[in-house]
Design a protein around this motif. Structure first.
Motif, short mmCIF file in Angstrom:
data_model
loop_
_atom_site.label_atom_id
_atom_site.label_comp_id
_atom_site.label_asym_id
_atom_site.label_seq_id
_atom_site.Cartn_x
_atom_site.Cartn_y
_atom_site.Cartn_z
N UNK A 12 14.61 -0.21 5.28
CA UNK A 12 14.44 -0.40 3.62
C UNK A 12 15.11 0.92 3.34
N UNK A 13 14.81 2.22 4.15
CA UNK A 13 15.27 3.59 3.72
C UNK A 13 16.78 3.29 3.89
N UNK A 14 17.07 2.70 5.09
CA UNK A 14 18.81 2.92 5.19
C UNK A 14 19.43 2.11 4.25
N UNK A 15 18.97 0.78 3.83
CA UNK A 15 19.48 0.05 2.59
C UNK A 15 19.62 0.83 1.39
N UNK A 16 18.36 1.48 1.16
CA UNK A 16 18.47 2.06 -0.16
C UNK A 16 19.26 3.38 -0.28
N UNK A 17 19.34 4.30 0.85
CA UNK A 17 20.39 5.16 0.91
C UNK A 17 21.73 4.93 1.11
N UNK A 76 1.07 -1.13 0.18
CA UNK A 76 -0.01 -0.02 -0.04
C UNK A 76 0.80 1.23 -0.01
N UNK A 77 2.07 1.25 -0.33
CA UNK A 77 2.90 2.23 -0.56
C UNK A 77 3.47 2.42 -2.08
N UNK A 78 3.22 3.48 -2.45
CA UNK A 78 3.61 3.60 -3.90
C UNK A 78 5.26 3.72 -4.14
N UNK A 79 5.73 2.79 -4.87
CA UNK A 79 6.96 2.87 -5.22
C UNK A 79 7.61 4.28 -5.54
N UNK A 80 7.00 4.98 -6.18
CA UNK A 80 7.44 6.45 -6.47
C UNK A 80 7.63 7.07 -5.25
N UNK A 81 6.49 6.94 -4.19
CA UNK A 81 6.63 7.77 -3.14
C UNK A 81 7.84 7.21 -2.19
N UNK A 82 8.02 6.05 -2.07
CA UNK A 82 9.42 5.52 -1.16
C UNK A 82 10.73 6.22 -2.24
N UNK A 83 10.66 6.02 -3.20
CA UNK A 83 11.88 6.39 -4.13
C UNK A 83 12.06 7.97 -3.94
N UNK A 84 10.88 8.72 -3.75
CA UNK A 84 11.13 9.94 -3.48
C UNK A 84 11.79 10.54 -2.18
N UNK A 85 11.35 9.60 -1.20
CA UNK A 85 11.95 9.91 0.16
C UNK A 85 13.40 9.55 0.09
N UNK A 86 13.61 8.55 -0.72
CA UNK A 86 15.32 7.89 -0.75
C UNK A 86 15.99 9.11 -1.19
#
Length: 295
Positions: free
Chosen positions: A267-272, A131-141
């Motif tokens: 997930x944010x820590x890993x992506x950043x 229920x989280x749009x990938x684009x929203x997660x990517x924008x936070x990263x």
């Protein structure tokens, strides 16, 4: 299929359905311009904006009353009363305290406690991701990877521990990272340093904390970008947040589960870390060298 193989391959846990706010965020790009106006108004004052009359909602959104009714129908409701009934139910869920939930003896009798709880948490993790749009997660990263930004983590009574956990990791992989205590007496004097290059990453779930909300509202007024990690019913901080990442938190317990928030954090820590690897690697090597030095 024999009984032992069924034990080895249990059915996947049932995924908790998304909240209305999550559905709207996921479907936003498919809305008409009028529907987007209605959606933005509802999300900016969720769920209270939807509890006005049709005429009041339409006036505030700058659209016609028939457009409001089409928006409600688009969301799958039979009419405005049905829409408002759903919002009131979500509002009641927002306000649940540990004591207001069912007694631990009321349900789940006979089920193995660990397995039952684990199944619910796994369902939360699946629902959080779905229920989280990938684009929203990517924008936070992308935001958290910008070296020009100063990142400040904050949270409430329980979520503050997750904010500190995030801050501890991000401090290693990039510079300009700190933690802001949620109590007003401890953050008000910090606001003189907060501006357009700052990002506030706030953790806040139901029984939302007014002091953390006030911190984020003050920071937003001064030009900071607010990122919110919250529950499906959305902390009031969502009114000023540029990005919202909701996690599912319901568990067979008087207490909400933070596993979904932890999933998003890691997930944010890993992506950043991956995005900043060229600069993160030497920082991590330096940290390891300093840790291994004898005093």
């Amino acid at each position: 299929m024999n009984q032992s193989s069924m034990r080895r391959n249990p059915p996947p846990p049932r995924t908790e359905p998304p909240s209305l706010a999550e559905r709207i965020r996921l479907e936003m790009e498919s809305f008409t311009p009028s529907e987007k106006r209605a959606a933005h108004l509802l999300l900016s004052h969720y769920p209270f904006a939807g509890l006005d009359t049709v005429a009041e909602f339409a006036s505030r959104a700058g659209i016609s009353a028939p457009s409001v009714l089409r928006f409600v129908t688009r969301l799958g409701f039979s009419g405005f009363p049905d829409f408002q009934k759903h919002l009131r139910e979500e509002l009641e869920a927002q306000l649940l305290s540990p004591l207001a939930k069912a007694s631990p003896s009321d349900k789940g009798q006979g089920a193995p406690a660990l397995a039952s709880f684990a199944e619910a948490v796994i369902g939360n993790l699946r629902a959080t991701v779905e229920n989280i749009a990938p684009a929203e997660f990517d924008a936070v990263v992308a935001l958290l990877s910008d070296p020009r930004r100063h990142i400040h983590f904050t949270g409430g009574r329980f979520t503050g521990a997750l904010a500190r956990y995030a801050e501890s990791h991000f401090r290693i992989v990039r510079s300009h990272v700190d933690f802001i205590e949620g109590q007003p007496a401890l953050w008000r004097d910090r606001m003189i340093e907060i501006g357009r290059k700052d990002v506030i990453v706030a953790f806040d779930i139901r029984r939302y904390q007014e002091d953390v909300t006030a911190l984020c509202e003050t920071a937003a007024r001064q030009g900071a970008t607010v990122v919110l990690l919250t529950d499906p019913w959305l902390s009031p901080i969502a009114r000023v947040a540029r990005h919202v990442l909701p996690a599912h938190i319901v568990a067979p317990s008087n207490w909400d589960s933070s596993a979904g928030l932890l999933l998003l954090t890691e997930a944010l820590v890993a992506a950043v870390t991956k995005r900043l690897w060229e600069t993160a690697k030497p920082r991590m090597e330096t940290v390891e060298r300093l840790r291994n030095e004898r005093s």
